[in-house]
Design a protein around this motif. Structure first.
Motif, short mmCIF file in Angstrom:
data_model
loop_
_atom_site.label_atom_id
_atom_site.label_comp_id
_atom_site.label_asym_id
_atom_site.label_seq_id
_atom_site.Cartn_x
_atom_site.Cartn_y
_atom_site.Cartn_z
N VAL A 1 0.93 -1.08 0.14
CA VAL A 1 -0.01 -0.08 0.09
C VAL A 1 0.81 1.35 0.09
O VAL A 1 0.68 2.24 -0.90
CB VAL A 1 -1.09 0.08 1.20
CG1 VAL A 1 -1.74 1.31 1.33
CG2 VAL A 1 -2.00 -1.15 0.98
N ASP A 2 1.65 1.17 0.70
CA ASP A 2 2.59 2.57 0.88
C ASP A 2 3.33 2.44 -0.25
O ASP A 2 3.73 3.60 -0.82
CB ASP A 2 3.90 2.35 2.10
CG ASP A 2 3.06 2.56 3.32
OD1 ASP A 2 2.03 3.03 3.36
OD2 ASP A 2 3.61 1.85 4.32
N GLU A 3 4.01 1.53 -0.97
CA GLU A 3 4.58 1.56 -2.50
C GLU A 3 3.67 2.31 -3.38
O GLU A 3 4.13 3.17 -4.09
CB GLU A 3 5.39 0.21 -2.80
CG GLU A 3 6.28 -0.41 -1.95
CD GLU A 3 6.46 -1.72 -2.20
OE1 GLU A 3 6.79 -1.99 -3.54
OE2 GLU A 3 6.79 -2.61 -1.23
N VAL A 4 2.45 1.88 -3.61
CA VAL A 4 1.55 2.39 -4.41
C VAL A 4 1.38 3.82 -4.18
O VAL A 4 1.45 4.47 -4.93
CB VAL A 4 0.25 1.48 -4.49
CG1 VAL A 4 -0.77 2.15 -5.24
CG2 VAL A 4 0.58 0.13 -4.81
N LYS A 5 1.13 4.21 -3.02
CA LYS A 5 1.00 5.62 -2.70
C LYS A 5 2.28 6.36 -2.99
O LYS A 5 1.89 7.54 -3.71
CB LYS A 5 0.81 5.61 -1.10
CG LYS A 5 0.51 7.20 -0.57
CD LYS A 5 -0.69 7.85 -0.99
CE LYS A 5 -0.91 9.05 -0.23
NZ LYS A 5 -0.99 10.23 -1.18
N LYS A 6 3.06 5.86 -2.87
CA LYS A 6 4.49 6.56 -3.24
C LYS A 6 4.38 6.66 -4.86
O LYS A 6 4.89 7.84 -5.24
CB LYS A 6 5.74 5.72 -2.78
CG LYS A 6 7.08 6.56 -3.00
CD LYS A 6 8.10 5.82 -2.63
CE LYS A 6 8.48 6.01 -1.14
NZ LYS A 6 9.73 5.28 -0.95
N MET A 7 4.12 5.69 -5.66
CA MET A 7 4.15 5.50 -7.03
C MET A 7 3.32 6.97 -7.53
O MET A 7 3.35 7.67 -8.19
CB MET A 7 3.54 4.42 -7.51
CG MET A 7 4.45 3.18 -7.64
SD MET A 7 3.75 1.83 -8.19
CE MET A 7 4.62 0.36 -7.67
N GLU B 1 4.46 8.57 -10.88
CA GLU B 1 4.93 7.64 -11.82
C GLU B 1 3.92 6.98 -12.89
O GLU B 1 2.58 7.21 -12.49
CB GLU B 1 5.29 6.40 -10.85
CG GLU B 1 6.57 6.52 -10.10
CD GLU B 1 7.01 5.24 -9.65
OE1 GLU B 1 6.78 4.20 -10.20
OE2 GLU B 1 7.61 5.18 -8.46
N ALA B 2 4.21 6.74 -14.03
CA ALA B 2 3.48 6.02 -14.99
C ALA B 2 2.99 4.66 -14.50
O ALA B 2 3.70 3.58 -14.58
CB ALA B 2 4.25 5.85 -16.45
N VAL B 3 1.82 4.61 -13.96
CA VAL B 3 1.37 3.32 -13.53
C VAL B 3 -0.28 3.19 -13.63
O VAL B 3 -1.00 4.31 -13.33
CB VAL B 3 1.67 3.12 -11.78
CG1 VAL B 3 1.17 4.22 -11.06
CG2 VAL B 3 1.28 1.77 -11.22
N LYS B 4 -0.54 2.29 -14.18
CA LYS B 4 -2.24 1.89 -14.36
C LYS B 4 -2.67 0.96 -13.10
O LYS B 4 -2.06 0.03 -12.71
CB LYS B 4 -2.54 1.27 -15.51
CG LYS B 4 -3.93 0.47 -15.71
CD LYS B 4 -4.72 1.55 -16.43
CE LYS B 4 -4.36 1.96 -17.71
NZ LYS B 4 -5.13 3.04 -18.36
N LEU B 5 -3.76 1.70 -12.38
CA LEU B 5 -4.10 0.91 -11.34
C LEU B 5 -5.69 0.23 -11.64
O LEU B 5 -6.25 1.02 -12.29
CB LEU B 5 -4.57 2.01 -10.10
CG LEU B 5 -3.44 2.60 -9.37
CD1 LEU B 5 -3.97 3.43 -8.15
CD2 LEU B 5 -2.67 1.37 -8.65
N VAL B 6 -5.86 -1.00 -11.48
CA VAL B 6 -6.88 -1.39 -11.68
C VAL B 6 -7.49 -2.44 -10.51
O VAL B 6 -7.03 -3.08 -9.78
CB VAL B 6 -6.55 -2.36 -12.72
CG1 VAL B 6 -8.07 -3.47 -13.18
CG2 VAL B 6 -5.89 -2.11 -13.95
N ASP B 7 -8.95 -1.74 -10.23
CA ASP B 7 -9.55 -2.01 -9.13
C ASP B 7 -10.45 -3.35 -9.75
O ASP B 7 -11.16 -3.06 -10.67
CB ASP B 7 -10.51 -1.06 -8.55
CG ASP B 7 -11.53 -1.44 -7.54
OD1 ASP B 7 -12.14 -2.58 -7.49
OD2 ASP B 7 -11.69 -0.41 -6.40
#
Length: 116
Positions: free
Chosen positions: A1-7, A12-18
């Motif tokens: 969770v902390d890593e995603v928050k930092k991204m 950062e270019a990141v695609k999040l998929v719920d």
């Protein structure tokens, strides 16, 4: 969770998929996350695993860059929907695929904002 928050904070270019059903997604999701729902139990058959439509629609959501960073999440630590989504992304050739253990519940428990 902390890593995603930092991204996200570092843009950062990141695609999040719920990967939760649309009704759960509407109740709250990580900002910028797109929704593509999967069953909790992996069947290995797209028609049984996907709750949001075709593989073409999934590929359209993920984009053409097979090396793009993609993070899947679901509702909680034991939820396997994100595993299912990540497995299908890997099967379709995406190489930089991650799963966020703890899902949206861990995100909220960390005190991070959600969108609706």
């Amino acid at each position: 969770v902390d890593e995603v928050k930092k991204m996200l904070d570092n843009k950062e270019a990141v695609k999040l998929v719920d990967t939760m059903p649309a009704s759960a997604y509407k109740n709250g999701f990580i900002p910028t996350a797109a929704n593509f729902a999967f069953e909790a139990k992996y069947a290995g058959d797209w028609e049984k695993d996907s709750l949001s439509g075709s593989q073409a629609k999934f590929k359209e959501l993920l984009g053409n860059d097979l090396n793009a960073k993609i993070v899947f999440y679901c509702g909680f630590n034991l939820c396997a929907r994100s595993d299912n989504g990540a497995l299908w992304a890997k099967k379709l050739g995406y190489t930089n695929v991650y799963r966020m253990p703890g899902g949206i519940n861990a995100w909220k428990d960390a005190g991070f904002d959600i969108a609706k």
